[in-house]
Design an enzyme around this catalytic site. Structure first.
Site, mmCIF file in Angstrom:
data_model
loop_
_atom_site.group_PDB
_atom_site.id
_atom_site.type_symbol
_atom_site.label_atom_id
_atom_site.label_comp_id
_atom_site.label_asym_id
_atom_site.label_seq_id
_atom_site.Cartn_x
_atom_site.Cartn_y
_atom_site.Cartn_z
ATOM 1 N N GLY A 1 0.830 -1.208 0.000
ATOM 2 C CA GLY A 1 0.000 0.000 0.000
ATOM 3 C C GLY A 1 0.860 1.253 0.000
ATOM 4 O O GLY A 1 1.884 1.295 0.667
ATOM 5 N N ARG B 1 1.007 -5.071 -6.146
ATOM 6 C CA ARG B 1 1.144 -6.338 -5.431
ATOM 7 C C ARG B 1 1.491 -7.373 -6.484
ATOM 8 O O ARG B 1 1.058 -7.284 -7.619
ATOM 9 C CB ARG B 1 -0.126 -6.651 -4.655
ATOM 10 C CG ARG B 1 -0.360 -5.585 -3.577
ATOM 11 C CD ARG B 1 -1.351 -5.979 -2.521
ATOM 12 N NE ARG B 1 -1.164 -5.185 -1.306
ATOM 13 C CZ ARG B 1 -1.781 -4.013 -1.049
ATOM 14 N NH1 ARG B 1 -2.631 -3.510 -1.907
ATOM 15 N NH2 ARG B 1 -1.546 -3.367 0.077
ATOM 16 N N ASP C 1 4.743 -4.971 6.040
ATOM 17 C CA ASP C 1 5.296 -6.265 6.470
ATOM 18 C C ASP C 1 5.272 -7.318 5.357
ATOM 19 O O ASP C 1 6.177 -8.142 5.268
ATOM 20 C CB ASP C 1 4.637 -6.769 7.759
ATOM 21 C CG ASP C 1 3.146 -6.956 7.631
ATOM 22 O OD1 ASP C 1 2.561 -6.468 6.638
ATOM 23 O OD2 ASP C 1 2.558 -7.597 8.523
ATOM 24 N N THR D 1 3.900 2.496 5.755
ATOM 25 C CA THR D 1 2.488 2.090 5.771
ATOM 26 C C THR D 1 1.736 3.009 6.722
ATOM 27 O O THR D 1 2.221 3.278 7.827
ATOM 28 C CB THR D 1 2.284 0.623 6.194
ATOM 29 O OG1 THR D 1 0.924 0.435 6.585
ATOM 30 C CG2 THR D 1 3.172 0.212 7.357
ATOM 31 N N ASP E 1 -0.750 2.335 8.369
ATOM 32 C CA ASP E 1 -1.338 1.585 9.494
ATOM 33 C C ASP E 1 -0.475 1.589 10.757
ATOM 34 O O ASP E 1 -0.968 1.276 11.832
ATOM 35 C CB ASP E 1 -1.591 0.130 9.085
ATOM 36 C CG ASP E 1 -2.724 0.019 8.085
ATOM 37 O OD1 ASP E 1 -3.597 0.900 8.101
ATOM 38 O OD2 ASP E 1 -2.739 -0.945 7.300
ATOM 39 N N ASP F 1 1.631 -0.566 11.736
ATOM 40 C CA ASP F 1 1.446 -1.887 12.367
ATOM 41 C C ASP F 1 2.709 -2.749 12.303
ATOM 42 O O ASP F 1 2.628 -3.967 12.435
ATOM 43 C CB ASP F 1 0.274 -2.619 11.692
ATOM 44 C CG ASP F 1 0.478 -2.805 10.204
ATOM 45 O OD1 ASP F 1 1.416 -2.196 9.638
ATOM 46 O OD2 ASP F 1 -0.310 -3.550 9.593
ATOM 47 N N ARG G 1 -7.421 -2.548 9.123
ATOM 48 C CA ARG G 1 -8.120 -3.838 9.084
ATOM 49 C C ARG G 1 -7.802 -4.676 10.307
ATOM 50 O O ARG G 1 -8.675 -5.273 10.916
ATOM 51 C CB ARG G 1 -7.748 -4.614 7.824
ATOM 52 C CG ARG G 1 -8.633 -4.248 6.680
ATOM 53 C CD ARG G 1 -8.577 -5.248 5.550
ATOM 54 N NE ARG G 1 -8.912 -4.523 4.345
ATOM 55 C CZ ARG G 1 -8.009 -4.048 3.501
ATOM 56 N NH1 ARG G 1 -6.729 -4.261 3.689
ATOM 57 N NH2 ARG G 1 -8.377 -3.377 2.435
HETATM 58 P P1 ADP Z 1 2.475 -4.510 2.484
HETATM 59 O O1 ADP Z 1 3.922 -4.497 2.175
HETATM 60 O O2 ADP Z 1 1.873 -3.131 2.469
HETATM 61 O O3 ADP Z 1 2.160 -5.296 3.754
HETATM 62 P P2 ADP Z 1 1.449 -6.757 0.872
HETATM 63 O O4 ADP Z 1 1.162 -7.604 2.055
HETATM 64 O O5 ADP Z 1 0.453 -6.710 -0.227
HETATM 65 O O6 ADP Z 1 1.723 -5.245 1.262
HETATM 66 O O7 ADP Z 1 2.848 -7.265 0.251
HETATM 67 C C1 ADP Z 1 3.409 -6.652 -0.894
HETATM 68 C C2 ADP Z 1 4.030 -7.688 -1.793
HETATM 69 O O8 ADP Z 1 5.110 -8.359 -1.109
HETATM 70 C C3 ADP Z 1 3.119 -8.827 -2.234
HETATM 71 O O9 ADP Z 1 2.303 -8.485 -3.333
HETATM 72 C C4 ADP Z 1 4.126 -9.896 -2.625
HETATM 73 O O10 ADP Z 1 4.631 -9.678 -3.925
HETATM 74 C C5 ADP Z 1 5.252 -9.675 -1.611
HETATM 75 N N1 ADP Z 1 5.148 -10.667 -0.525
HETATM 76 C C6 ADP Z 1 4.310 -10.645 0.544
HETATM 77 N N2 ADP Z 1 4.468 -11.742 1.324
HETATM 78 C C7 ADP Z 1 5.430 -12.493 0.721
HETATM 79 C C8 ADP Z 1 6.051 -13.747 1.017
HETATM 80 N N3 ADP Z 1 5.709 -14.456 2.096
HETATM 81 N N4 ADP Z 1 6.995 -14.193 0.165
HETATM 82 C C9 ADP Z 1 7.366 -13.482 -0.921
HETATM 83 N N5 ADP Z 1 6.812 -12.300 -1.258
HETATM 84 C C10 ADP Z 1 5.863 -11.796 -0.452
#
Ligand code: ADP
Length: 319
Positions: free
Chosen positions: A11, A72, A103, A125, A127, A129, A171
C-alpha cells in the site's frame, strides 16, 4: 557495493517520495549508481527499472503517493518469480536493494535475502502496524488527515446535535483509530484489538447527554465492523439517529507532514549506509528519536499491539 536499486511495494503511504529522494541522493553522495524499480516486485520481475539522477527526485519531498508506483505481485510469492527478479538485478550489476513498504513487502525482501541478495527495508504504511518501530512512514500524515476530518465533522455534529460515527482505515490494527481519536477528542474509539462493548458505548453517550452534551463522535476502525453496522447497533440501544462518514482512501493521500518527511529522509539515508556497510536482512526503525535496525524476521513475526495506556487514557478523557 557499486550499484543499488530501490522500490516501493504494497500500500502507498505519504512520505514514500521523501524516502525515495533520500535513498537516491545519499547513494549518489556516496558515488553509487542508483536504479528506481517501477511497480514494486512486479516491476522487478519484468525488469522495469531506470537509472536515477539528482534531478529525478527534485520537487517530490512534498508529494504524497510514490513516483515509482506500487503494486502487489503474486508471482513474487513463487521461487521462479523471485529468481527472475534476482536475474534482472544481477544483469544490471546491481548489488543491493532498498524496499520501502509494509510487512508483506518485508516478507518478500527476506526471501530475496535468502537467495543471497543484500536487501534493506524501510517501513512505509499508514497503518503503523510494523513491530519494532514507533513510526512507519505515512502514519503521521494519515492521522492528521483524520483529525482534520473529525474537526470538520464535529462542527456539523455540534450544530445539529448529532451522534457521528467516523470509519477509519485499519483492518487488523487500531493505531489510526486510537491516535486520531485521542487527538480529535472522540467520545469512543473502536479498535480491532478490543471487542466493542456496546453497553459501555451507549452508557458513555447517555452520561454525556445527562450533562447536556448534545453531540458525540465515535471512531470505528474498519477492522471492527462496517461503521454502518456499528451505527445500527447503537441506534437500536439508544433510540436516536446517528450519521456515518467513511473516510476511505483520502487517508492514504496528501502532502506528507514534516514528521513523515523527516523520518523518511533519515531512514532513507540510513538504508543506503547499511548497504555500504555490507548489511542485509534489516529493517530501519525509529524508537524515541533514535534510528534503530532490526531483522526482517523479528519485524514480521512479532505483532505490534496498540498502546493500551493511550487507549485507556482516551477513555478517561472522554468520560
Ligand atoms: P504490504 O507491504 O503493504 O504489507 P502486501 O502484504 O500486499 O503489502 O505485500 C506486498 C508484496 O510483497 C506482495 O504483493 C508480494 O509480492 C510480496 N510478498 C508478501 N508476502 C510475501 C512472502 N511471504 N513471500 C514473498 N513475497 C511476499
Amino acid at each position: 557495493m557499486r550499484k543499488v536499486a530501490l522500490l516501493t511495494s504494497g500500500g502507498d503511504a505519504p512520505g514514500m517520495n521523501a524516502a525515495i529522494r533520500a535513498v537516491v541522493r545519499t547513494a549518489i553522495y556516496h558515488n553509487l549508481e542508483v536504479y528506481g524499480v517501477m511497480r514494486g516486485y512486479a516491476g522487478l520481475i519484468e525488469g522495469v527499472m531506470h537509472k536515477m539522477d539528482l534531478g529525478s527526485v527534485a520537487d517530490i519531498i512534498q508529494r504524497g503517493g510514490t513516483i515509482l508506483h506500487t503494486a502487489r505481485s503474486q508471482e513474487f510469492m513463487t521461487l521462479e518469480g523471485r529468481q527472475k527478479a534476482l536475474d534482472n538485478l544481477k544483469n544490471l550489476g546491481i548489488d543491493g536493494l532498498v524496499v520501502i513498504g509494509g510487512d508483506g513487502s518485508f516478507r518478500g525482501a527476506s526471501e530475496l535475502h535468502k537467495l543471497g541478495f543484500s536487501v534493506i527495508g524501510i517501513p512505509g504504511t499508514i497503518d503503523n502496524d510494523i513491530h519494532g518501530t514507533e513510526f512507519s512512514i505515512g502514519f503521521d500524515t494519515a492521522i492528521n488527515t483524520v483529525v482534520d476530518a473529525i474537526n470538520r465533522i464535529r462542527d456539523t455534529a455540534t450544530s445539529h446535535e448529532r451522534i457521528f460515527l467516523v470509519e477509519v482505515m485499519g483492518r487488523s490494527s487500531g493505531w489510526i483509530a486510537l491516535e486520531s481519536g485521542l487527538a480529535g477528542g472522540a467520545e469512543s474509539i473502536l479498535v480491532p484489538e478490543i471487542e466493542p462493548d456496546y453497553n459501555e458505548i451507549v452508557d458513555r453517550l447517555k452520561r454525556g447527554m445527562g450533562r447536556g452534551k448534545r453531540h458525540s463522535i465515535i471512531i470505528v476502525a474498519e477492522g471492527v465492523d462496517s461503521a454502518y453496522n456499528v451505527s445500527k447497533e447503537i441506534e437500536k440501544r439508544i433510540g436516536l439517529d446517528t450519521r456515518v462518514t467513511v473516510l476511505g482512501h483520502i487517508q492514504r493521500g496528501g502532502s506528507p507532514t514534516a514528521l513523515d518527511r523527516v523520518i523518511a529522509s533519515r531512514m532513507g539515508a540510513l538504508a543506503v549506509e547499511l548497504l555500504l556497510q555490507g548489511k542485509s536482512n534489516l529493517m530501519t526503525g525509529i524508537v524515541g528519536t533514535e534510528l534503530i535496525t532490526l531483522s526482517f524476521d523479528e519485524a514480521v513475526n512479532k505483532k505490534k499491539t496498540i498502546d493500551i495506556n493511550a487507549y485507556n487514557l482516551a477513555g478517561i478523557l472522554s468520560i
